[in-house]
Design an enzyme around this catalytic site. Structure first.
Site, PDB file in Angstrom:
ATOM      1  N   GLU A  62      -5.244  -4.670  10.653  1.00  0.00           N
ATOM      2  CA  GLU A  62      -4.370  -4.028  11.007  1.00  0.00           C
ATOM      3  C   GLU A  62      -4.465  -3.346  12.414  1.00  0.00           C
ATOM      4  O   GLU A  62      -5.171  -2.721  12.080  1.00  0.00           O
ATOM      5  CB  GLU A  62      -3.773  -3.196  10.044  1.00  0.00           C
ATOM      6  N   GLY A 117       3.014   2.283  10.598  1.00  0.00           N
ATOM      7  CA  GLY A 117       4.210   2.893  10.362  1.00  0.00           C
ATOM      8  C   GLY A 117       4.958   3.330  11.888  1.00  0.00           C
ATOM      9  O   GLY A 117       5.421   4.576  11.641  1.00  0.00           O
ATOM     10  N   SER A 142       3.790  -2.397  10.086  1.00  0.00           N
ATOM     11  CA  SER A 142       5.381  -2.600  10.290  1.00  0.00           C
ATOM     12  C   SER A 142       5.648  -3.463   9.913  1.00  0.00           C
ATOM     13  O   SER A 142       7.439  -4.293  10.762  1.00  0.00           O
ATOM     14  CB  SER A 142       5.124  -2.053  11.901  1.00  0.00           C
ATOM     15  N   GLU A 167      -6.424   4.275   8.105  1.00  0.00           N
ATOM     16  CA  GLU A 167      -6.166   6.332   8.120  1.00  0.00           C
ATOM     17  C   GLU A 167      -7.651   7.079   7.445  1.00  0.00           C
ATOM     18  O   GLU A 167      -7.869   7.729   7.609  1.00  0.00           O
ATOM     19  CB  GLU A 167      -4.970   6.788   7.015  1.00  0.00           C
ATOM     20  N   HIS A 214      -9.266   1.373   5.193  1.00  0.00           N
ATOM     21  CA  HIS A 214      -7.950   1.396   5.618  1.00  0.00           C
ATOM     22  C   HIS A 214      -8.204   2.501   7.543  1.00  0.00           C
ATOM     23  O   HIS A 214      -9.195   2.950   6.613  1.00  0.00           O
ATOM     24  CB  HIS A 214      -6.534   1.555   4.469  1.00  0.00           C
ATOM     25  N   LYS A 252       0.099   4.102  -0.415  1.00  0.00           N
ATOM     26  CA  LYS A 252      -0.622   5.761   0.376  1.00  0.00           C
ATOM     27  C   LYS A 252      -0.105   6.853  -0.396  1.00  0.00           C
ATOM     28  O   LYS A 252       0.004   6.535  -1.732  1.00  0.00           O
ATOM     29  CB  LYS A 252       0.074   5.936   1.713  1.00  0.00           C
ATOM     30  N   ASN A 255       1.063  -1.115   0.038  1.00  0.00           N
ATOM     31  CA  ASN A 255      -0.269   0.316   0.073  1.00  0.00           C
ATOM     32  C   ASN A 255       0.874   1.030  -0.322  1.00  0.00           C
ATOM     33  O   ASN A 255       1.575   1.582   1.136  1.00  0.00           O
ATOM     34  CB  ASN A 255      -1.053  -0.164   0.969  1.00  0.00           C
TER      35      ASN A 255
END
Ligand code: 13P
Length: 255
Positions: free
Chosen positions: A170, A176, A216, A100, A98, A13, A11
């Site tokens: 996730e 991240g 990660s 985010e 997701h 992003k 991904n």
């Protein structure tokens, strides 16, 4: 499409425009030879999808997807992409929900369900992302949160469509941050996902849905995560941006 062989997904992003995309694939496709015992997928930015499609034209083993869609087919939704437009541009998969999208852009469980419905109506594969925040985990609510996120969406998926569903667990606190769920923690949460899938679709159909881990994942921890029973693949952010590093992750899967 039988996807429950290891799925290695990147991904990207909001990184890599078309020029960088072309450069990435020149290196990655040199480092990664086709293997039919695993599925490699990239989710570039919408504006780089055409470049990615062009760069992978000779490599049907590499699939492409988009990171988000709107649930409507078309209309006055400035800045949005419909499923039909994504499919026309070459996307085979769509990330939905997701973390985010949920936490930065305020996407709700209900909107996530509408997007999954639209993806399935459009004939693409939905990669439904779920996962708890650190606060929810510390409060002992990790399982309940993931169950709630799944319960909001699984009822809109029919038994005939379940083969076009992928789940990605996730944990938000691992995205991240350099912190990874231990293989055992990931395995436990994957069992929660698997149970919810079995409840919704029956054991056999539920078992056929790949459940990926994301958060990660790096070349040096991918193999142990992929060895954990129930971890059918990985959804990789930062470490998918480096061609050699991501090729190493793709090679880490046992197959
Ligand atoms: P990182 O691998 O950078 O933690 O991102 C994970 C992710 O969000 C993939 O969708």
């Amino acid at each position: 499409m039988a996807l429950r062989k290891p799925v290695l997904a990147g991904n990207w992003k909001m990184t890599k425009g078309p020029t960088e995309t072309v450069g990435f694939f020149a290196d990655f496709l040199n480092a990664w030879m086709p293997r039919d015992d695993r599925t490699v997928v990239f989710f570039p930015s919408d504006v780089s999808l055409a470049a990615a499609l062009d760069a992978t034209a000779d490599r049907p083993d590499v699939l492409l997807g988009v990171q988000n869609v709107h649930w409507e087919r078309s209309g006055a939704f400035t800045g949005e992409t419909s499923v039909g437009m994504a499919a026309d541009a070459g996307a085979k998969l769509v990330l939905v929900g997701h973390s985010e999208r949920r936490h930065v852009f305020g996407e709700t469980d209900g909107e996530t369900a509408k997007k999954v419905r639209a993806v399935l109506d459009g004939g693409l594969i939905a990669v439904l992302c779920v996962g708890e925040t650190i606060g929810e985990r510390r409060a002992g609510d990790a399982e309940a949160v993931v169950r709630r996120q799944l319960a909001a969406v699984l009822p809109v998926v029919s038994a005939q469509e379940v083969e076009r569903l992928v789940v990605a667990y996730e944990p938000v606190w691992a995205i991240g941050t350099g912190e990874t769920a231990s293989p055992a923690d990931a395995g436990a949460m994957h069992r929660v996902c698997r149970d919810a899938l079995a409840q919704a679709f029956g054991r056999e159909a539920g078992d056929a849905v790949p459940v990926l881990y994301g958060g990660s994942v790096k070349p040096d921890n991918a193999a142990e995560l992929l060895r954990e029973p129930g971890v059918d693949g990985v959804l990789v952010g930062g470490a998918s941006l480096d061609p050699a590093g991501f090729a190493a992750i793709c090679g880490a899967a046992a197959g």
